[in-house]
Scaffold this motif. Sequence first.
Motif, PDB file in Angstrom:
ATOM      1  N   ILE A 334    -126.125  -8.886  57.437  1.00  0.00           N
ATOM      2  CA  ILE A 334    -125.323  -7.669  57.576  1.00  0.00           C
ATOM      3  C   ILE A 334    -124.141  -7.780  56.612  1.00  0.00           C
ATOM      4  CG2 ILE A 334    -124.024  -6.193  59.150  1.00  0.00           C
ATOM      5  CD1 ILE A 334    -125.621  -7.454  61.462  1.00  0.00           C
ATOM      6  N   PHE A 335    -124.189  -7.006  55.537  1.00  0.00           N
ATOM      7  CA  PHE A 335    -123.128  -7.003  54.523  1.00  0.00           C
ATOM      8  C   PHE A 335    -122.104  -5.930  54.881  1.00  0.00           C
ATOM      9  CE2 PHE A 335    -126.842  -8.754  52.418  1.00  0.00           C
ATOM     10  CZ  PHE A 335    -126.327  -9.807  51.674  1.00  0.00           C
ATOM     11  N   ILE A 336    -120.813  -6.306  54.879  1.00  0.00           N
ATOM     12  CA  ILE A 336    -119.742  -5.388  55.253  1.00  0.00           C
ATOM     13  C   ILE A 336    -118.698  -5.343  54.143  1.00  0.00           C
ATOM     14  CG2 ILE A 336    -117.961  -4.856  56.965  1.00  0.00           C
ATOM     15  CD1 ILE A 336    -119.541  -6.567  58.976  1.00  0.00           C
ATOM     16  N   GLN A 337    -118.393  -4.144  53.678  1.00  0.00           N
ATOM     17  CA  GLN A 337    -117.289  -3.965  52.735  1.00  0.00           C
ATOM     18  C   GLN A 337    -116.027  -3.807  53.555  1.00  0.00           C
ATOM     19  OE1 GLN A 337    -117.543  -4.061  49.287  1.00  0.00           O
ATOM     20  NE2 GLN A 337    -115.307  -4.061  49.242  1.00  0.00           N
ATOM     21  N   ALA A 338    -115.216  -4.858  53.607  1.00  0.00           N
ATOM     22  CA  ALA A 338    -114.044  -4.869  54.478  1.00  0.00           C
ATOM     23  C   ALA A 338    -113.001  -3.869  54.013  1.00  0.00           C
ATOM     24  CB  ALA A 338    -113.452  -6.275  54.522  1.00  0.00           C
ATOM     25  N   ASP A 339    -112.280  -3.288  54.977  1.00  0.00           N
ATOM     26  CA  ASP A 339    -111.168  -2.390  54.638  1.00  0.00           C
ATOM     27  C   ASP A 339    -110.081  -3.144  53.896  1.00  0.00           C
ATOM     28  OD1 ASP A 339    -112.516  -0.370  55.937  1.00  0.00           O
ATOM     29  OD2 ASP A 339    -111.288  -0.440  57.768  1.00  0.00           O
ATOM     30  N   ASN A 340    -109.934  -4.422  54.196  1.00  0.00           N
ATOM     31  CA  ASN A 340    -108.923  -5.259  53.551  1.00  0.00           C
ATOM     32  C   ASN A 340    -109.406  -5.616  52.144  1.00  0.00           C
ATOM     33  OD1 ASN A 340    -107.139  -7.248  52.725  1.00  0.00           O
ATOM     34  ND2 ASN A 340    -107.138  -8.342  54.675  1.00  0.00           N
ATOM     35  N   PRO A 341    -108.731  -5.146  51.091  1.00  0.00           N
ATOM     36  CA  PRO A 341    -109.178  -5.445  49.725  1.00  0.00           C
ATOM     37  C   PRO A 341    -109.117  -6.929  49.376  1.00  0.00           C
ATOM     38  CG  PRO A 341    -107.001  -4.418  49.702  1.00  0.00           C
ATOM     39  CD  PRO A 341    -107.511  -4.318  51.108  1.00  0.00           C
ATOM     40  N   ASP A 342    -108.327  -7.702  50.121  1.00  0.00           N
ATOM     41  CA  ASP A 342    -108.258  -9.136  49.862  1.00  0.00           C
ATOM     42  C   ASP A 342    -109.488  -9.867  50.398  1.00  0.00           C
ATOM     43  OD1 ASP A 342    -105.741  -9.090  48.584  1.00  0.00           O
ATOM     44  OD2 ASP A 342    -104.733  -8.983  50.531  1.00  0.00           O
ATOM     45  N   ILE A 343    -110.317  -9.172  51.154  1.00  0.00           N
ATOM     46  CA  ILE A 343    -111.596  -9.714  51.613  1.00  0.00           C
ATOM     47  C   ILE A 343    -112.736  -9.158  50.774  1.00  0.00           C
ATOM     48  CG2 ILE A 343    -113.236  -9.877  53.533  1.00  0.00           C
ATOM     49  CD1 ILE A 343    -110.866  -9.629  55.451  1.00  0.00           C
ATOM     50  N   GLY A 344    -112.739  -7.850  50.573  1.00  0.00           N
ATOM     51  CA  GLY A 344    -113.825  -7.222  49.822  1.00  0.00           C
ATOM     52  C   GLY A 344    -115.130  -7.304  50.599  1.00  0.00           C
ATOM     53  N   LEU A 345    -116.212  -7.648  49.906  1.00  0.00           N
ATOM     54  CA  LEU A 345    -117.518  -7.739  50.543  1.00  0.00           C
ATOM     55  C   LEU A 345    -117.652  -9.072  51.283  1.00  0.00           C
ATOM     56  CD1 LEU A 345    -120.322  -6.263  50.780  1.00  0.00           C
ATOM     57  CD2 LEU A 345    -121.074  -7.760  48.918  1.00  0.00           C
ATOM     58  N   MET A 346    -118.032  -9.021  52.563  1.00  0.00           N
ATOM     59  CA  MET A 346    -118.336 -10.230  53.328  1.00  0.00           C
ATOM     60  C   MET A 346    -119.694 -10.016  53.991  1.00  0.00           C
ATOM     61  SD  MET A 346    -118.074  -9.802  56.903  1.00  0.00           S
ATOM     62  CE  MET A 346    -117.687 -11.484  57.360  1.00  0.00           C
ATOM     63  N   CYS A 347    -120.205 -11.077  54.600  1.00  0.00           N
ATOM     64  CA  CYS A 347    -121.526 -10.982  55.223  1.00  0.00           C
ATOM     65  C   CYS A 347    -121.545 -11.819  56.496  1.00  0.00           C
ATOM     66  CB  CYS A 347    -122.607 -11.469  54.254  1.00  0.00           C
ATOM     67  SG  CYS A 347    -124.302 -11.378  54.911  1.00  0.00           S
ATOM     68  N   ILE A 348    -122.232 -11.312  57.507  1.00  0.00           N
ATOM     69  CA  ILE A 348    -122.512 -12.095  58.710  1.00  0.00           C
ATOM     70  C   ILE A 348    -124.017 -12.279  58.803  1.00  0.00           C
ATOM     71  CG2 ILE A 348    -122.342  -9.975  60.088  1.00  0.00           C
ATOM     72  CD1 ILE A 348    -121.734 -11.755  62.526  1.00  0.00           C
ATOM     73  N   MET A 349    -124.451 -13.502  59.100  1.00  0.00           N
ATOM     74  CA  MET A 349    -125.869 -13.825  59.166  1.00  0.00           C
ATOM     75  C   MET A 349    -126.192 -14.520  60.491  1.00  0.00           C
ATOM     76  SD  MET A 349    -128.244 -16.101  56.563  1.00  0.00           S
ATOM     77  CE  MET A 349    -127.658 -17.691  57.173  1.00  0.00           C
ATOM     78  N   PRO A 350    -126.617 -13.784  61.527  1.00  0.00           N
ATOM     79  CA  PRO A 350    -127.135 -14.417  62.743  1.00  0.00           C
ATOM     80  C   PRO A 350    -128.499 -15.046  62.447  1.00  0.00           C
ATOM     81  CG  PRO A 350    -126.472 -12.123  63.109  1.00  0.00           C
ATOM     82  CD  PRO A 350    -126.572 -12.326  61.639  1.00  0.00           C
ATOM     83  N   VAL A 351    -128.707 -16.267  62.938  1.00  0.00           N
ATOM     84  CA  VAL A 351    -129.925 -17.025  62.635  1.00  0.00           C
ATOM     85  C   VAL A 351    -130.665 -17.356  63.921  1.00  0.00           C
ATOM     86  CG1 VAL A 351    -130.875 -19.071  61.498  1.00  0.00           C
ATOM     87  CG2 VAL A 351    -128.738 -18.062  60.664  1.00  0.00           C
TER      88      VAL A 351
END
Length: 422
Positions: A334-351
Motif C-alpha cells: 500500500i503506497f501512500i503519498q503523505a500530506d507531509n512533504p518531508d515524508i513524500g511517498l511511503m509504503c506499508i507492507m503487511p506480510v
Amino acid sequence: MKTNLSEKSLPFRVGKWLPSDQTILEKWLGDLITEVEKDKQPLLPVIEELKELIEDDPEIFMWFHVMFSEVPRKPPYNKNPEGGPQVRDYHLMLRLINRIMTKAPEFNETGLVGFPINAILDWSMGTTAGYAAFLNEKVNWQFKRILNEWGIFLCSADSKYVLSKDPRSGWFGADAKKAMPDFDQEFICAPAQPHHGFKSWDDFFTREFREGQRPVASPQDDNIIANACESAPYRIAEKVKKHDKFWIKAQPYSLEHMMANDPLLDKFVGGTIYQAFLSALSYHRWHSPVSGKIVKAYVVDGTYYAEAQSEGYDPSGPNESQGYITELATRALIFIQADNPDIGLMCIMPVGMAEVSSCQITVYEGQHVKKGEQLGMFHFGGSTHCLFFGPQVKIAFDMHGQTPGLNSSNIPLKSKIATISK
C-alpha cells in the motif's frame, strides 16, 4: 541446531502462534495423529488435488519424498513425546491436513497451536528438499487453495465451537481470561450473548477495538508517525539496497524482491525500513501511519511455508525467518503519498506468514486517509509488517524503551513510533 529441546523457555514462539517448547507442539501433533488413525474419511477434494500434484509432477514427487527422509531418525526427531511415529511421508501429511480443515484453533494456556499446518511440516520444511518444495509456484498455488478452503470453514458458524467458556480450551474460559484479562473492555463484543456475540472464528479474530481504546498519536501533527499495527518491533534498517542476498543468515532486506519489482521501488533505495510482528492474542487490522493519498494498493501472491535455511533443523521457523519472508511470502503493498512533504511517498507492507496469509485491503487507489484510519486486515490471525521511507526522510524512532528483536513486546496501535524532522 539452535534450540535445545529439553530447555524450558518462553511458553510460546514469537507472536504466540506456536509453543516455544517443542515437546508441547509434538504432543499436539501426536494427538492429531491418533485422531487421524481413527478417521477413515476420504480426502477432501482440495487435499486430493495436492496429492495428485505431488504424484503427477516428478520434481515435486521427489521433493515430497526426500524432505521427510532428510529429517534425522535419531532423537529428538525420531518419535513424538508419546512414543508414536513422527510425520515420515506425504501420505500422513495429507491425512493430517485433511483432518484440520474442519477444526478451528483452540485456546491452550501452555501451547496455542495457531499454525496447525506449520506444526505438521515443522521439521520437514526446514530440510534442503523442503526449502526447495515450498518455494515452488505450483505447490504454493495449491496451498493457497487449501488455505482458502480452510478459511471458508473459519468464516462459518461451525467454527464458533472454540469461542466457548470451556475452562481450558475455550477463548472465553478461565485460562483465556488470564491471558486476555481486559478483552471485554478493549474489544467490541457482547459478553452476555453466546460466543460473546461473534459469528465465526474469523469474526472473533478480526475483532475491532472499542471507541477510544487506541487514540491516534498527535492527530494534527504530521511529523508524528503512528504505529500501523498492534505489534512488537523486530528491526530497523537504514540505507536499504535495491538488491541483496536476503536468504543468508542475516536476512538483509532486498527492495526489488520485497516490492515485487514495482516501478515505485526506486524511490525507497537507500531509505529506511521498520519491521514489527503481530501476536496471536492481539489485534489483526492495519491502520495508516500517516495522513495522505493512497497511490497504489494490491496483494502479491507468494510462499506460505518457505523459511530461511539454518544450521541444523531449526524448530523456530517461520518465526526466525521474519526478514526472509518479506521477500517471498504473500503480502500487500500500500503506497501512500503523505500530506507531509518531508515524508513524500511511503509504503506499508503487511506480510502473511504460514496459515496467516489472507491479506485483505479495505482502501482504494485515490482515497485520502487520515492517520490512524484502517487500511485492511489479516484473516485468521496476524503476522508481520514493514514500513518503508525514502532516503530523504529524516526519521527518529521511538521504540518505547525497547530494543527491536524477537523478544520485544507490543507497542499499542496508533501510538507514536517515530518523529520526522526537517
